[in-house]
Design a protein around this motif. Structure first.
Motif, PDB file in Angstrom:
ATOM      1  N   VAL A 158       0.833  -1.203   0.000  1.00 52.83           N
ATOM      2  CA  VAL A 158       0.000   0.000   0.000  1.00 52.83           C
ATOM      3  C   VAL A 158       0.871   1.258   0.000  1.00 52.83           C
ATOM      4  O   VAL A 158       0.598   2.232  -0.707  1.00 52.83           O
ATOM      5  CB  VAL A 158      -0.952   0.003   1.208  1.00 52.83           C
ATOM      6  N   LEU A 159       1.953   1.229   0.765  1.00 53.16           N
ATOM      7  CA  LEU A 159       2.860   2.374   0.809  1.00 53.16           C
ATOM      8  C   LEU A 159       3.519   2.593  -0.549  1.00 53.16           C
ATOM      9  O   LEU A 159       3.657   3.733  -1.005  1.00 53.16           O
ATOM     10  CB  LEU A 159       3.922   2.157   1.888  1.00 53.16           C
ATOM     11  N   GLY A 160       3.920   1.502  -1.216  1.00 50.19           N
ATOM     12  CA  GLY A 160       4.515   1.623  -2.551  1.00 50.19           C
ATOM     13  C   GLY A 160       3.544   2.259  -3.530  1.00 50.19           C
ATOM     14  O   GLY A 160       3.914   3.147  -4.313  1.00 50.19           O
ATOM     15  N   PHE A 161       2.297   1.812  -3.488  1.00 50.39           N
ATOM     16  CA  PHE A 161       1.278   2.401  -4.353  1.00 50.39           C
ATOM     17  C   PHE A 161       1.092   3.883  -4.028  1.00 50.39           C
ATOM     18  O   PHE A 161       1.006   4.724  -4.933  1.00 50.39           O
ATOM     19  CB  PHE A 161      -0.043   1.645  -4.172  1.00 50.39           C
ATOM     20  N   SER A 162       1.041   4.215  -2.739  1.00 50.60           N
ATOM     21  CA  SER A 162       0.848   5.604  -2.330  1.00 50.60           C
ATOM     22  C   SER A 162       1.991   6.489  -2.802  1.00 50.60           C
ATOM     23  O   SER A 162       1.774   7.627  -3.239  1.00 50.60           O
ATOM     24  CB  SER A 162       0.713   5.697  -0.804  1.00 50.60           C
ATOM     25  N   LEU A 163       3.201   5.969  -2.742  1.00 52.18           N
ATOM     26  CA  LEU A 163       4.360   6.767  -3.157  1.00 52.18           C
ATOM     27  C   LEU A 163       4.369   7.015  -4.662  1.00 52.18           C
ATOM     28  O   LEU A 163       4.793   8.084  -5.119  1.00 52.18           O
ATOM     29  CB  LEU A 163       5.651   6.079  -2.719  1.00 52.18           C
ATOM     30  N   THR A 164       3.897   6.055  -5.442  1.00 50.82           N
ATOM     31  CA  THR A 164       3.811   6.304  -6.889  1.00 50.82           C
ATOM     32  C   THR A 164       2.761   7.380  -7.173  1.00 50.82           C
ATOM     33  O   THR A 164       2.959   8.223  -8.064  1.00 50.82           O
ATOM     34  CB  THR A 164       3.472   5.029  -7.674  1.00 50.82           C
ATOM     35  N   GLN A 165       1.660   7.376  -6.424  1.00 49.42           N
ATOM     36  CA  GLN A 165       0.657   8.433  -6.605  1.00 49.42           C
ATOM     37  C   GLN A 165       1.218   9.790  -6.185  1.00 49.42           C
ATOM     38  O   GLN A 165       0.905  10.811  -6.799  1.00 49.42           O
ATOM     39  CB  GLN A 165      -0.605   8.106  -5.797  1.00 49.42           C
ATOM     40  N   PHE A 166       2.057   9.784  -5.148  1.00 49.76           N
ATOM     41  CA  PHE A 166       2.713  11.018  -4.709  1.00 49.76           C
ATOM     42  C   PHE A 166       3.601  11.574  -5.820  1.00 49.76           C
ATOM     43  O   PHE A 166       3.574  12.782  -6.110  1.00 49.76           O
ATOM     44  CB  PHE A 166       3.540  10.732  -3.454  1.00 49.76           C
ATOM     45  N   GLN A 167       4.363  10.704  -6.460  1.00 52.63           N
ATOM     46  CA  GLN A 167       5.237  11.141  -7.546  1.00 52.63           C
ATOM     47  C   GLN A 167       4.423  11.660  -8.732  1.00 52.63           C
ATOM     48  O   GLN A 167       4.775  12.674  -9.347  1.00 52.63           O
ATOM     49  CB  GLN A 167       6.142   9.981  -7.985  1.00 52.63           C
ATOM     50  N   LEU A 168       3.337  10.991  -9.062  1.00 48.80           N
ATOM     51  CA  LEU A 168       2.479  11.457 -10.154  1.00 48.80           C
ATOM     52  C   LEU A 168       1.868  12.818  -9.821  1.00 48.80           C
ATOM     53  O   LEU A 168       1.690  13.660 -10.710  1.00 48.80           O
ATOM     54  CB  LEU A 168       1.372  10.440 -10.430  1.00 48.80           C
ATOM     55  N   THR A 169       1.569  13.036  -8.548  1.00 49.65           N
ATOM     56  CA  THR A 169       1.022  14.326  -8.132  1.00 49.65           C
ATOM     57  C   THR A 169       2.052  15.429  -8.334  1.00 49.65           C
ATOM     58  O   THR A 169       1.725  16.532  -8.805  1.00 49.65           O
ATOM     59  CB  THR A 169       0.583  14.283  -6.662  1.00 49.65           C
ATOM     60  N   ARG A 170       3.295  15.153  -7.974  1.00 48.84           N
ATOM     61  CA  ARG A 170       4.363  16.144  -8.191  1.00 48.84           C
ATOM     62  C   ARG A 170       4.504  16.471  -9.670  1.00 48.84           C
ATOM     63  O   ARG A 170       4.621  17.640 -10.057  1.00 48.84           O
ATOM     64  CB  ARG A 170       5.682  15.622  -7.646  1.00 48.84           C
ATOM     65  N   LEU A 171       4.476  15.447 -10.515  1.00 54.51           N
ATOM     66  CA  LEU A 171       4.588  15.671 -11.965  1.00 54.51           C
ATOM     67  C   LEU A 171       3.404  16.486 -12.479  1.00 54.51           C
ATOM     68  O   LEU A 171       3.566  17.373 -13.324  1.00 54.51           O
ATOM     69  CB  LEU A 171       4.654  14.324 -12.692  1.00 54.51           C
ATOM     70  N   ALA A 172       2.213  16.179 -11.968  1.00 53.08           N
ATOM     71  CA  ALA A 172       1.023  16.902 -12.408  1.00 53.08           C
ATOM     72  C   ALA A 172       1.080  18.369 -11.987  1.00 53.08           C
ATOM     73  O   ALA A 172       0.753  19.268 -12.773  1.00 53.08           O
ATOM     74  CB  ALA A 172      -0.236  16.237 -11.844  1.00 53.08           C
ATOM     75  N   ARG A 173       1.499  18.617 -10.757  1.00 52.06           N
ATOM     76  CA  ARG A 173       1.577  19.998 -10.280  1.00 52.06           C
ATOM     77  C   ARG A 173       2.593  20.795 -11.098  1.00 52.06           C
ATOM     78  O   ARG A 173       2.372  21.977 -11.413  1.00 52.06           O
ATOM     79  CB  ARG A 173       1.930  20.027  -8.792  1.00 52.06           C
ATOM     80  N   GLN A 174       3.712  20.172 -11.439  1.00 53.39           N
ATOM     81  CA  GLN A 174       4.706  20.837 -12.287  1.00 53.39           C
ATOM     82  C   GLN A 174       4.112  21.156 -13.659  1.00 53.39           C
ATOM     83  O   GLN A 174       4.347  22.237 -14.218  1.00 53.39           O
ATOM     84  CB  GLN A 174       5.937  19.954 -12.434  1.00 53.39           C
ATOM     85  N   ALA A 175       3.327  20.218 -14.196  1.00 55.30           N
ATOM     86  CA  ALA A 175       2.711  20.435 -15.504  1.00 55.30           C
ATOM     87  C   ALA A 175       1.721  21.596 -15.453  1.00 55.30           C
ATOM     88  O   ALA A 175       1.669  22.430 -16.366  1.00 55.30           O
ATOM     89  CB  ALA A 175       2.013  19.161 -15.966  1.00 55.30           C
TER      90      ALA A 175
END
Length: 488
Positions: free
Chosen positions: A19-36
């Motif tokens: 679950v933590l691994g999945f959450s961290l990938t969503q965290f990274q996608l959020t960072r990429l989205a915010r940058q976009a």
């Protein structure tokens, strides 16, 4: 006895790590989205010198409440009439057939190139219908809308110009919600879907990772479909399956968060459960089919990692269900074995695995409701999380069936023609099953089981797992309550 207790702790820890691994990938996608979003959306391409032929496919099966609404919207699409072909892929067995025939005849008389396509049988369900339709049209681009969608007139004018890029296989747009405010159930669905469409799809696109066509509200290049092997019928998520096959062949996908395709959300629990079953089982089937190929591909390590959690996202329901079942005995283990207390503290950090998800969902919520007071996010997020946990038994069963390779019928999600708070779900004719079956009764018992976990925590003065058990009790309790309420 000690072996059993250590085994329970190890199982809990493994599930927590996933679950933590999945959450961290969503965290990274959020960072990429915010940058976009900070960079701003690139300008829309200029209109092409020559507009391509477009076929709009509308797969239908017994949609008496929404078929006419869908056909009216697609007949109103602003596009050169001589280049537009609307295919109503009608597998219906009720009076939807006559309703569709009447609307098709009406628009044909007005000069619209529109056909009602009837197959000899319903083999392959939606994927089979899409494949059959391709054999009866010469469209260069294929737009697809499910029965619950109402595309805006300028949809094609805003999506087709992107296909001037010869390597582009798909343009996917963001889903809107026609009836988000209808009930708590629809509000929570919108909350979850908005995170996928406002953040996850944007982050995957920005990072150059695999994204998925969402089954509707998008446009395919016909040669991309054919090059990837066409529509397959061996999974319940034909959209995710074809998306991975196409991207593994080198086709690029583009996501447009600023172009919205409005759609109706399921308003009853049986409709929601049928949708969740199809999505979660289909994702597991697609992971079983493609994960090994993805890991062996020449894609970057980051893309492989994101694709792995993308394909395994429905497996999170299995992990959370196992954690939940194990967590109640862990309350007693913590009380009986104080010498293991330093190790057992890991059970109390369950909520830490969800901290990245707070960032993910808050970002989406703020993008969707930029002027709403921040305090409104907290109860909605906690309720969404609780109801998601309440669906873990239902969805975990679907996932395990998917990994086992057992085939299931494609049970479409019933639509009722609801807009905002208008309309009623009572007296509907389309049902997907008995809401008071053995699975639902088990969900009711699980609500009591986790309430017992709260009581045990209070009795032993151990507050570590009480928040987890409280959300599980609320979640399973709400699912059981809606099952009783929507059984008619």
């Amino acid at each position: 006895m000690l072996f059993l207790e250590i085994t329970l702790l190890a199982l809990y820890g493994l599930c927590l790590a996933f679950v933590l691994g999945f959450s961290l990938t969503q965290f990274q996608l959020t960072r990429l989205a915010r940058q976009a979003y900070r960079r701003g959306l690139p300008p829309e391409p200029a209109p092409p010198a020559f507009w391509p032929r477009v076929t709009v496919q509308l797969p239908l099966y017994n949609e008496v409440f929404v078929a006419e609404r869908l056909i009216d919207a697609c007949a109103a699409l602003n596009y050169p009439l001589n280049l537009l072909h609307v295919q109503v892929l009608d597998d219906s067995t009720d009076e939807t057939v006559a309703l569709v025939a009447a609307r098709v005849a009406h628009y044909r008389a007005l000069g619209v190139h529109i056909d009602q396509v009837r197959r000899p049988d319903r083999q392959g369900y939606k994927a089979g219908a899409l494949r059959y339709g391709l054999e009866h049209t010469d469209g260069e681009l294929i737009a697809i809308f499910d029965a619950d969608f109402v595309p805006e007139p300028d949809f094609l004018l805003r999506t087709v110009p992107y296909f001037q890029d010869a390597g582009l296989g798909v343009v996917q747009t963001r889903w809107g919600h026609l009836n988000e405010e209808y009930s708590l159930l629809t509000e929570l669905q919108a909350f979850g879907l908005n995170a996928h469409f406002h953040v996850e799809q944007v982050g995957r696109t920005a990072g150059g990772h695999f994204i998925n066509f969402n089954g509707t509200g998008g446009v395919w290049r016909r040669t991309c479909i054919e090059d990837a092997g066409g529509w397959h019928t061996d999974t319940l998520t034909e959209d995710l399956d074809l998306s991975y096959r196409a991207q593994l062949r080198g086709w690029r996908f583009h996501y447009l968060p600023h172009v919205v395709a409005p759609a109706e959300l399921p308003a009853t629990l049986d409709a929601l459960k049928s949708q969740q079953f199809r999505w979660t089982k289909g994702a597991a089937e697609t992971a079983r089919k493609h994960l090994r190929t993805v890991l062996r591909s020449s894609e970057s390590l980051a893309t492989k990692l994101h694709a792995t959690f993308h394909l395994l996202n429905s497996t999170v329901f299995v992990a959370i269900l196992l954690m939940a079942l194990v967590s109640v005995p862990l309350v007693f283990v913590r009380a009986d074995l104080p010498e293991l207390k330093p190790v057992l503290r890991v059970a109390s950090v369950f909520l830490l695995a969800f901290v990245p998800l707070i960032y993910y969902y808050f970002t989406a919520w703020r993008l969707d409701k930029p002027t709403a007071p921040v305090w409104r996010f907290v109860p909605q997020f906690l309720l969404f999380l609780s109801v998601s946990m309440g669906l873990t038994l239902h969805n975990a069963r679907a996932v395990l069936l998917g990994y086992s390779g057992r085939q299931s019928a494609f049970i479409r999600t019933p639509k009722l023609g609801l807009v905002r708070r208008q309309g009623r779900w009572q007296g509907r004719r389309y049902r997907t099953g008995d809401l008071l079956d053995g699975l639902t009764l088990t969900e009711g018992l699980l609500a009591l089981y986790f309430a017992f976990g709260i009581g045990a925590g209070l009795y032993f003065g151990d507050w570590g797992l009480i928040p987890f058990h409280l959300m599980l009790t609320v979640g399973y309790g709400l699912i059981f309550m809606y099952s009783v309420r929507h059984r008619k």
